[in-house]
Design an enzyme around this catalytic site. Structure first.
Site, PDB file in Angstrom:
ATOM      1  N   SER A  95      -2.491   6.877  14.351  1.00 48.05           N
ATOM      2  CA  SER A  95      -2.097   6.873  12.936  1.00 48.05           C
ATOM      3  C   SER A  95      -1.547   8.242  12.526  1.00 48.05           C
ATOM      4  N   LEU A 135       2.630   3.884  -0.668  1.00 46.97           N
ATOM      5  CA  LEU A 135       3.219   2.619  -1.130  1.00 46.97           C
ATOM      6  C   LEU A 135       2.129   1.767  -1.790  1.00 46.97           C
ATOM      7  N   SER A 142      -0.695  -6.315  -0.008  1.00 44.15           N
ATOM      8  CA  SER A 142       0.279  -7.138   0.719  1.00 44.15           C
ATOM      9  C   SER A 142       1.554  -7.323  -0.086  1.00 44.15           C
ATOM     10  N   ILE A 167      -4.340   5.605   1.246  1.00 41.24           N
ATOM     11  CA  ILE A 167      -3.204   6.321   1.832  1.00 41.24           C
ATOM     12  C   ILE A 167      -3.679   7.260   2.949  1.00 41.24           C
ATOM     13  N   PHE A 244      11.132  -1.023   3.863  1.00 38.29           N
ATOM     14  CA  PHE A 244      10.798  -1.793   5.066  1.00 38.29           C
ATOM     15  C   PHE A 244      11.306  -1.118   6.342  1.00 38.29           C
ATOM     16  N   ASN A 248       9.091  -0.896   9.590  1.00 40.25           N
ATOM     17  CA  ASN A 248       9.511  -1.394  10.916  1.00 40.25           C
ATOM     18  C   ASN A 248       9.144  -0.402  12.003  1.00 40.25           C
ATOM     19  N   GLU A 371      -0.124  -2.036   7.473  1.00 44.89           N
ATOM     20  CA  GLU A 371       1.248  -2.314   7.936  1.00 44.89           C
ATOM     21  C   GLU A 371       1.550  -3.812   7.983  1.00 44.89           C
TER      22      GLU A 371
HETATM   23  P1  TGC Z   1      11.975  -9.802   0.954  1.00 38.80           P
HETATM   24  O1  TGC Z   1      12.633 -10.585  -0.117  1.00 38.80           O
HETATM   25  O2  TGC Z   1      11.638 -10.460   2.248  1.00 38.80           O
HETATM   26  O3  TGC Z   1      12.835  -8.508   1.267  1.00 38.80           O
HETATM   27  C1  TGC Z   1      13.356  -7.639   0.279  1.00 38.80           C
HETATM   28  C2  TGC Z   1      14.543  -6.915   0.899  1.00 38.80           C
HETATM   29  O4  TGC Z   1      14.108  -6.184   2.056  1.00 38.80           O
HETATM   30  C3  TGC Z   1      14.793  -6.681   3.241  1.00 38.80           C
HETATM   31  N1  TGC Z   1      13.787  -6.728   4.319  1.00 38.80           N
HETATM   32  C4  TGC Z   1      13.810  -5.904   5.348  1.00 38.80           C
HETATM   33  N2  TGC Z   1      14.646  -4.925   5.696  1.00 38.80           N
HETATM   34  C5  TGC Z   1      14.384  -4.239   6.816  1.00 38.80           C
HETATM   35  N3  TGC Z   1      13.305  -4.511   7.579  1.00 38.80           N
HETATM   36  C6  TGC Z   1      12.433  -5.489   7.276  1.00 38.80           C
HETATM   37  N4  TGC Z   1      11.360  -5.718   8.036  1.00 38.80           N
HETATM   38  C7  TGC Z   1      12.665  -6.225   6.109  1.00 38.80           C
HETATM   39  N5  TGC Z   1      12.008  -7.226   5.497  1.00 38.80           N
HETATM   40  C8  TGC Z   1      12.710  -7.536   4.410  1.00 38.80           C
HETATM   41  C9  TGC Z   1      15.275  -8.064   2.856  1.00 38.80           C
HETATM   42  O5  TGC Z   1      16.386  -8.433   3.629  1.00 38.80           O
HETATM   43  C10 TGC Z   1      15.618  -7.869   1.409  1.00 38.80           C
HETATM   44  O6  TGC Z   1      16.853  -7.178   1.349  1.00 38.80           O
HETATM   45  P2  TGC Z   1      17.896  -7.450   0.155  1.00 38.80           P
HETATM   46  O7  TGC Z   1      19.134  -6.694   0.517  1.00 38.80           O
HETATM   47  O8  TGC Z   1      18.081  -8.923   0.133  1.00 38.80           O
HETATM   48  O9  TGC Z   1      17.227  -6.937  -1.080  1.00 38.80           O
HETATM   49  O10 TGC Z   1      10.711  -9.189   0.317  1.00 38.80           O
HETATM   50  P3  TGC Z   1       9.431  -9.896  -0.058  1.00 38.80           P
HETATM   51  O11 TGC Z   1       9.006  -9.330  -1.372  1.00 38.80           O
HETATM   52  O12 TGC Z   1       9.532 -11.383   0.082  1.00 38.80           O
HETATM   53  O13 TGC Z   1       8.509  -9.300   1.110  1.00 38.80           O
HETATM   54  C11 TGC Z   1       7.277  -9.688   1.125  1.00 38.80           C
HETATM   55  C12 TGC Z   1       6.461  -9.079   2.276  1.00 38.80           C
HETATM   56  C13 TGC Z   1       5.106  -9.692   2.161  1.00 38.80           C
HETATM   57  C14 TGC Z   1       7.073  -9.430   3.601  1.00 38.80           C
HETATM   58  C15 TGC Z   1       6.403  -7.546   2.175  1.00 38.80           C
HETATM   59  O14 TGC Z   1       6.073  -7.178   0.900  1.00 38.80           O
HETATM   60  C16 TGC Z   1       5.427  -6.958   3.169  1.00 38.80           C
HETATM   61  O15 TGC Z   1       5.783  -6.669   4.307  1.00 38.80           O
HETATM   62  N6  TGC Z   1       4.144  -6.745   2.762  1.00 38.80           N
HETATM   63  C17 TGC Z   1       3.171  -6.038   3.564  1.00 38.80           C
HETATM   64  C18 TGC Z   1       2.908  -4.706   2.940  1.00 38.80           C
HETATM   65  C19 TGC Z   1       2.800  -3.623   3.956  1.00 38.80           C
HETATM   66  O16 TGC Z   1       3.086  -3.766   5.128  1.00 38.80           O
HETATM   67  N7  TGC Z   1       2.383  -2.459   3.527  1.00 38.80           N
HETATM   68  C20 TGC Z   1       2.319  -1.333   4.384  1.00 38.80           C
HETATM   69  C21 TGC Z   1       1.939  -0.116   3.622  1.00 38.80           C
HETATM   70  S1  TGC Z   1       2.095   1.345   4.594  1.00 38.80           S
HETATM   71  C22 TGC Z   1       0.775   1.308   5.605  1.00 38.80           C
HETATM   72  O17 TGC Z   1       0.014   0.425   5.664  1.00 38.80           O
HETATM   73  C23 TGC Z   1       0.640   2.499   6.463  1.00 38.80           C
HETATM   74  S2  TGC Z   1      -0.690   2.491   7.528  1.00 38.80           S
HETATM   75  C24 TGC Z   1      -0.250   3.840   8.372  1.00 38.80           C
HETATM   76  C25 TGC Z   1      -1.113   4.297   9.450  1.00 38.80           C
HETATM   77  O18 TGC Z   1      -2.147   4.936   9.179  1.00 38.80           O
HETATM   78  O19 TGC Z   1      -0.705   4.133  10.630  1.00 38.80           O
HETATM   79  P1  FAD Z   2      -4.650  -7.913   0.257  1.00 37.64           P
HETATM   80  O1  FAD Z   2      -3.190  -7.851   0.042  1.00 37.64           O
HETATM   81  O2  FAD Z   2      -5.535  -8.103  -0.919  1.00 37.64           O
HETATM   82  O3  FAD Z   2      -4.964  -9.062   1.314  1.00 37.64           O
HETATM   83  C1  FAD Z   2      -6.294  -9.528   1.569  1.00 37.64           C
HETATM   84  C2  FAD Z   2      -6.216 -10.723   2.516  1.00 37.64           C
HETATM   85  O4  FAD Z   2      -5.445 -11.766   1.905  1.00 37.64           O
HETATM   86  C3  FAD Z   2      -5.514 -10.398   3.848  1.00 37.64           C
HETATM   87  O5  FAD Z   2      -6.162 -11.089   4.879  1.00 37.64           O
HETATM   88  C4  FAD Z   2      -4.114 -10.959   3.683  1.00 37.64           C
HETATM   89  O6  FAD Z   2      -3.548 -11.381   4.898  1.00 37.64           O
HETATM   90  C5  FAD Z   2      -4.402 -12.179   2.764  1.00 37.64           C
HETATM   91  N1  FAD Z   2      -3.226 -12.534   1.965  1.00 37.64           N
HETATM   92  C6  FAD Z   2      -2.551 -11.761   1.067  1.00 37.64           C
HETATM   93  N2  FAD Z   2      -1.533 -12.459   0.528  1.00 37.64           N
HETATM   94  C7  FAD Z   2      -1.527 -13.680   1.127  1.00 37.64           C
HETATM   95  C8  FAD Z   2      -0.718 -14.834   1.025  1.00 37.64           C
HETATM   96  N3  FAD Z   2       0.352 -14.869   0.227  1.00 37.64           N
HETATM   97  N4  FAD Z   2      -1.030 -15.913   1.777  1.00 37.64           N
HETATM   98  C9  FAD Z   2      -2.086 -15.889   2.625  1.00 37.64           C
HETATM   99  N5  FAD Z   2      -2.898 -14.814   2.782  1.00 37.64           N
HETATM  100  C10 FAD Z   2      -2.618 -13.730   2.037  1.00 37.64           C
HETATM  101  N6  FAD Z   2      -0.881   1.917   2.644  1.00 37.64           N
HETATM  102  C11 FAD Z   2       0.086   2.840   2.413  1.00 37.64           C
HETATM  103  O7  FAD Z   2       0.965   2.645   1.579  1.00 37.64           O
HETATM  104  N7  FAD Z   2       0.113   4.020   3.097  1.00 37.64           N
HETATM  105  C12 FAD Z   2      -0.829   4.328   4.030  1.00 37.64           C
HETATM  106  O8  FAD Z   2      -0.757   5.397   4.640  1.00 37.64           O
HETATM  107  C13 FAD Z   2      -1.877   3.386   4.268  1.00 37.64           C
HETATM  108  N8  FAD Z   2      -2.878   3.698   5.127  1.00 37.64           N
HETATM  109  C14 FAD Z   2      -3.949   2.849   5.249  1.00 37.64           C
HETATM  110  C15 FAD Z   2      -5.065   3.247   6.000  1.00 37.64           C
HETATM  111  C16 FAD Z   2      -6.164   2.423   6.098  1.00 37.64           C
HETATM  112  C17 FAD Z   2      -7.370   2.882   6.838  1.00 37.64           C
HETATM  113  C18 FAD Z   2      -6.134   1.137   5.505  1.00 37.64           C
HETATM  114  C19 FAD Z   2      -7.299   0.194   5.663  1.00 37.64           C
HETATM  115  C20 FAD Z   2      -5.062   0.741   4.747  1.00 37.64           C
HETATM  116  C21 FAD Z   2      -3.952   1.603   4.586  1.00 37.64           C
HETATM  117  N9  FAD Z   2      -2.866   1.269   3.764  1.00 37.64           N
HETATM  118  C22 FAD Z   2      -1.855   2.164   3.543  1.00 37.64           C
HETATM  119  C23 FAD Z   2      -2.916   0.043   2.976  1.00 37.64           C
HETATM  120  C24 FAD Z   2      -2.562  -1.218   3.738  1.00 37.64           C
HETATM  121  O9  FAD Z   2      -1.184  -1.292   3.997  1.00 37.64           O
HETATM  122  C25 FAD Z   2      -3.053  -2.427   2.945  1.00 37.64           C
HETATM  123  O10 FAD Z   2      -4.476  -2.404   3.023  1.00 37.64           O
HETATM  124  C26 FAD Z   2      -2.493  -3.722   3.464  1.00 37.64           C
HETATM  125  O11 FAD Z   2      -1.118  -3.829   3.189  1.00 37.64           O
HETATM  126  C27 FAD Z   2      -3.218  -4.964   2.885  1.00 37.64           C
HETATM  127  O12 FAD Z   2      -3.351  -4.867   1.509  1.00 37.64           O
HETATM  128  P2  FAD Z   2      -4.786  -5.119   0.806  1.00 37.64           P
HETATM  129  O13 FAD Z   2      -5.796  -4.296   1.501  1.00 37.64           O
HETATM  130  O14 FAD Z   2      -4.604  -4.912  -0.653  1.00 37.64           O
HETATM  131  O15 FAD Z   2      -5.139  -6.618   1.094  1.00 37.64           O
END
Ligand code: TGC
Ligand code: FAD
Length: 391
Positions: A95, A135, A142, A167, A244, A248, A371
């Site tokens: 991470s 973010l 999510s 974060i 995104f 990726n 992620e």
């Molecule tokens: P959607 O309508 O699908 O997309 C909006 C626009 O984005 C484009 N797009 C992408 N572009 C590049 N790469 C991708 N993978 C892309 N996915 C979508 C898409 O084409 C569109 O473009 P445009 O030109 O039409 O506007 O968006 P949505 O709202 O339906 O997406 C929903 C969803 C659930 C897929 C998205 O919100 C999602 O991936 N949620 C998960 C949240 C997440 O991953 N959070 C991560 C936070 S960071 C983190 O956790 C760091 S941990 C770090 C560590 O310690 O290692």
């Molecule tokens: P929720 O979105 O509340 O989801 C809870 C459960 O519901 C999950 O199982 C999910 O799959 C399910 N769910 C949600 N929506 C749906 C649906 N539509 N249909 C079916 N099931 C669904 N974020 C950052 O921005 N930057 C960081 O650096 C970062 N670091 C992190 C470090 C740690 C240790 C952790 C634990 C998290 C970190 N995150 C970071 C946040 C992380 O990206 C979020 O925790 C993650 O995206 C899930 O969001 P949530 O915890 O709010 O769960």
């Protein structure tokens, strides 16, 4: 037993260039020497040593795919191999490099101005500065598009208000990539900003009671009407696809990384059952135990082979969005299964810190969630396959 290629049945190593082999070897040595010896103690104390960042910089693993500003100009495949080696030790250490590279250096390099690149990239790539990526919010995990953090343009810059939660690195960061929506506009108005820890109104706190990924500092960021200068805006972002594009890259690294944790647990289990005598013979001589070992070998090698293909596609400039969701989902799930089986095969000893398996298992619960949680990747794949969004 006759020498055979049970560890690398698909000859993955033969697909690596000399540079990639050398990088993997150097990083493995570094991890064994610098990270492994005190991993148990650091985990027990919830402690991260920030002096590691300059060492990561010297090793060339921060922003490693960049060709400028001190980046090592490696392939994406090499980045995957580095993530694999780091996560063999602990997911927290993977991470620490993947956030800095994919979520901080990448957006500055892709979307920043020349001034921003010159100001931040050399410091981040050398590890003299630490970054984080804000973010997620408490009510927007999510679905980040429902975030409440906003920006508004004023004469001398922008005012950013809101808060981020969960974060990675927030408590130790110098540089903050913050995503916000324009006040009174909809979710499409998303923009990224570069903030610094001394900006007035920016405060962080640490989540102290985390039971997983304990070496990695995780925290909140409070943004209380923070006035940021005009040149804090990442000018070249283009809506959500820019957000995104960072995810990726990070998800690609995670897909390799979790197989590192799984490989470590496989090897620990293998050594254990070969030496553990029960019912007057080694555990490894039982069919059920060999079946478990073979399942570990199968899933890790299928995962690595797919990671290799994905890395090659990425290095060839191909679009790999579906591959990334397949790998992030499947490799996390399989790595968790492998660590759980490994824990089981070690019996009571599997619960002890010195066997490492429980720590990997608990860490992978985080990796499965961040992620894009496991089911979110199923839904991304379902949406891309059917053209129907379930969100
Ligand atoms: P959607 O309508 O699908 O997309 C909006 C626009 O984005 C484009 N797009 C992408 N572009 C590049 N790469 C991708 N993978 C892309 N996915 C979508 C898409 O084409 C569109 O473009 P445009 O030109 O039409 O506007 O968006 P949505 O709202 O339906 O997406 C929903 C969803 C659930 C897929 C998205 O919100 C999602 O991936 N949620 C998960 C949240 C997440 O991953 N959070 C991560 C936070 S960071 C983190 O956790 C760091 S941990 C770090 C560590 O310690 O290692
Ligand atoms: P929720 O979105 O509340 O989801 C809870 C459960 O519901 C999950 O199982 C999910 O799959 C399910 N769910 C949600 N929506 C749906 C649906 N539509 N249909 C079916 N099931 C669904 N974020 C950052 O921005 N930057 C960081 O650096 C970062 N670091 C992190 C470090 C740690 C240790 C952790 C634990 C998290 C970190 N995150 C970071 C946040 C992380 O990206 C979020 O925790 C993650 O995206 C899930 O969001 P949530 O915890 O709010 O769960």
């Amino acid at each position: 037993m006759k020498q055979n290629n049970w560890f690398d049945p698909f000859y993955i190593q033969s697909h690596l260039s000399e540079d990639e082999l050398r990088i993997q070897e150097n990083v493995r040595e570094f991890c064994e020497k610098e990270l492994k010896p005190n991993v148990i103690e650091m985990n027990r104390k919830n402690q991260f040593n920030i002096d590691l960042y300059p060492k990561f910089g010297d090793l060339g693993v921060l922003g490693q795919t960049l060709k400028t500003h001190g980046g090592s100009s490696t392939s994406n495949l090499a980045y995957g191999l580095v993530a694999y080696e780091f996560e063999k030790i602990d997911s927290s250490y993977r991470s620490s490099i993947s956030v800095q590279s994919s979520l901080v250096i990448h957006p500055i390099n892709e979307f920043g101005t020349e001034n921003q690149k010159n100001k931040y990239l050399p410091e981040l790539i050398s590890g003299r500065k630490i970054g984080c990526f804000g973010l997620t919010e408490s009510e927007a995990g999510s679905d980040p598009s429902s975030m409440k953090t906003t920006f508004k343009e004023v004469n001398d810059g922008y005012i950013i208000s809101g808060s981020k939660n969960w974060i990675t690195n927030a408590p130790i960061a110098d540089v903050f990539i913050i995503w916000a929506l324009e006040e009174k506009k909809d979710y499409k108005s998303i923009k990224g900003f570069i903030l610094e820890k001394n900006f007035k109104g920016l405060k962080t706190s640490q989540i102290e009671n985390k039971t997983s990924l304990k070496i990695s500092p995780t925290g909140q960021i409070i943004l209380d009407n923070v006035l940021v200068p005009k040149d804090s805006l990442l000018e070249n972002t283009n809506g959500w696809k820019s957000v995104f594009s960072c995810l990726n890259k990070a998800r690609f690294g995670i897909s390799w990384g979790v197989l590192g944790a799984a490989t470590e647990c496989w090897m620990i289990a293998k050594e254990y059952v070969e030496n553990r005598i029960m019912f007057k013979k080694p555990l490894a001589s039982n069919q059920l135990i060999q079946k478990k070992l073979s399942e570990m070998q199968i899933e890790i090698n299928l995962g690595l082979a797919s990671c290799l293909l994905t890395a090659k596609a990425l290095d060839d400039g191909k679009e790999i969005i579906n591959a990334i969701s397949i790998l992030k989902k499947n490799n996390c799930q399989k790595a968790l299964d492998i660590c759980r089986d490994s824990r089981d095969m070690l019996g009571a000893n599997g619960l002890l810190e010195e066997y490492h398996v429980m720590r990997h298992l608990v860490n992978l619960e985080t990796v499965k969630t961040y992620e894009g949680a496991e089911d979110i990747h199923s839904l991304i794949l379902g949406k891309n396959q059917t053209g129907i969004s379930s969100f």
